[in-house]
Design a protein around this motif. Structure first.
Motif, short mmCIF file in Angstrom:
data_model
loop_
_atom_site.label_atom_id
_atom_site.label_comp_id
_atom_site.label_asym_id
_atom_site.label_seq_id
_atom_site.Cartn_x
_atom_site.Cartn_y
_atom_site.Cartn_z
N THR A 1 2.81 -2.79 -8.33
CA THR A 1 3.04 -1.43 -8.81
C THR A 1 3.38 -1.49 -10.30
O THR A 1 3.54 -2.58 -10.87
CB THR A 1 4.19 -0.76 -8.04
N LYS A 2 3.51 -0.32 -10.92
CA LYS A 2 3.70 -0.30 -12.38
C LYS A 2 4.94 0.43 -12.85
O LYS A 2 5.55 0.04 -13.83
CB LYS A 2 2.46 0.33 -13.04
N THR A 3 5.31 1.50 -12.17
CA THR A 3 6.38 2.34 -12.70
C THR A 3 7.52 2.60 -11.72
O THR A 3 8.66 2.81 -12.15
CB THR A 3 5.82 3.72 -13.13
N GLU B 1 4.28 5.57 -5.57
CA GLU B 1 4.24 5.64 -7.03
C GLU B 1 3.34 6.78 -7.49
O GLU B 1 3.70 7.56 -8.38
CB GLU B 1 3.74 4.30 -7.57
N ARG B 2 2.17 6.90 -6.86
CA ARG B 2 1.25 7.99 -7.24
C ARG B 2 1.84 9.36 -6.92
O ARG B 2 1.59 10.34 -7.65
CB ARG B 2 -0.10 7.81 -6.52
N LEU B 3 2.60 9.44 -5.84
CA LEU B 3 3.12 10.74 -5.39
C LEU B 3 4.43 11.12 -6.08
O LEU B 3 4.92 12.24 -5.87
CB LEU B 3 3.33 10.71 -3.88
N GLU C 1 0.83 -1.21 0.00
CA GLU C 1 0.00 0.00 0.00
C GLU C 1 0.87 1.26 0.00
O GLU C 1 0.59 2.22 -0.72
CB GLU C 1 -0.93 0.00 1.22
N GLU D 1 2.78 11.44 2.42
CA GLU D 1 2.02 12.43 1.65
C GLU D 1 2.56 13.84 1.91
O GLU D 1 2.78 14.62 0.98
CB GLU D 1 0.54 12.36 2.02
N GLN E 1 2.44 1.71 -3.46
CA GLN E 1 1.46 2.22 -4.43
C GLN E 1 1.22 3.71 -4.23
O GLN E 1 1.10 4.47 -5.20
CB GLN E 1 0.15 1.43 -4.29
N LEU E 2 1.18 4.14 -2.97
CA LEU E 2 1.06 5.57 -2.69
C LEU E 2 2.31 6.31 -3.18
O LEU E 2 2.20 7.37 -3.82
CB LEU E 2 0.88 5.80 -1.19
#
Length: 338
Positions: free
Chosen positions: A69-71, A35-37, A29, A326, A32-33
């Protein structure tokens, strides 16, 4: 202004009242966060015989995180090479790079990542394996190299998968030894200043001054470990930081355990001597509100001039850990002028 990338160092921490299964879910988790950030990489570290750390089978946990995850780059920070045969590590990370091409890092450490009895159980002759660390790193590099023209598999051992793959190797250290070796071998370097700050400036200076360009890296690239705990207020961040302080204290007492919940007052827990020891060891830490964290990181970046900062994630509650990263991402944007 600074444009210094942020990354995360995770130990798959197991909090009191939780299980390793919870830790693995939490690590994914968090990745994944991240990666988004926009965090650059997510590393996991090898430790053994530690109830509060679930990342002992590091390559397996890397596969778990990379698969979800992806990137974001995923890797080891690090694999403790004296615990393993170089061929085994080359095969494991060749497999990871084959499954997740272009996303895997292989960070290598020279310490065992555990106590002496456990180290002996892992590789039996710890002194000998530590002394041959430079040779093991070179052997690992050879195992990834492609076959030469006219060369056959029977003429030389190679890792399969791994043969011909460019898995980035990093050297990790908490002293000047790995800084010198990384410079000589032309490899990127990460310094464990988040728990061993004493040689930080000397190691960075030696690495940059002695660096020799190689086929792997043309100019020095250095990561600095920094403990960062961010919360909405300075007071709350300092309270959350007490979980790491307690974990470090109990480790030094020879009583490693699960990640403890925060406390209001550390003075009731440690002696003055223990307080001095913990505060020194965790001296490269920035704890506070986003404004406080921004000022603290700006000072560290100006002093050390790292190419990247990697931030451990050793906190008790997952919600506080996610919130902290975050807020740190927002600080990173502010420092880069976004």
């Amino acid at each position: 202004m600074f444009m210094v990338p942020f990354s995360i160092l995770d130990l798959a921490p197991v909090a009191e009242g939780a299980t390793p299964a919870d830790a693995f879910r939490n690590s994914l988790e968090l990745a994944q966060l991240a990666e988004r950030l926009g965090y650059k990489r997510f590393w996991l570290a090898e430790h053994h015989n530690m109830p509060g750390i679930a990342s002992a089978a590091t390559s397996v946990v890397i596969a778990h995180v990379a698969g979800g995850t992806k990137t974001i780059r995923v890797g080891s920070g690090g694999v403790m090479l004296p615990n393993h045969s170089p061929l085994v590590i080359a095969e494991q990370f060749g497999t990871l790079e084959t499954l997740f091409p272009g996303r895997i890092d292989l960070g290598l450490g020279r310490a065992p990542g555990t106590d002496q009895p456990t180290a002996r159980a892992l590789r039996r002759n710890l002194v000998e394996t530590q002394e041959q660390f430079p040779q093991d790193v070179a052997e690992l590099q050879r195992l990834f190299q492609p076959l030469q023209v006219g060369e056959t598999f029977g003429q030389r051992i190679r890792a399969v998968p791994g043969l011909g793959l460019r898995v980035p190797l990093w050297l990790l250290g908490s002293s000047t030894f790995s800084a010198e070796l990384a410079a000589q071998m032309g490899l990127p370097f990460a310094f464990a200043s988040h728990f061993a700050p004493g040689d930080l400036l000397a190691a960075m200076r030696i690495y940059r001054a002695s660096f020799r360009p190689s086929q792997y890296l043309q100019k020095p690239y250095a990561i600095m470990g920094v403990n960062v705990v961010a919360a909405d207020t300075d007071e709350e961040a300092r309270r959350l930081f007490t979980s790491l302080q307690q974990a470090f204290l109990y480790l030094r007492r020879g009583m490693p355990g699960l990640v403890p919940p925060p406390v209001e007052d550390m003075e009731a827990i440690w002696t003055p001597q223990e307080k001095a020891m913990v505060e020194y060891s965790l001296g490269v830490s920035v704890v506070g509100s986003p404004e406080t964290v921004e000022r603290g990181l700006a000072r560290l970046i100006e002093t050390v001039k790292p190419d990247e900062i990697i931030i451990p994630s050793h906190m008790y509650a997952q919600k506080d850990r996610l919130r902290s990263f975050e807020l740190i991402a927002g600080v990173g944007d502010a420092l880069s002028g976004k």
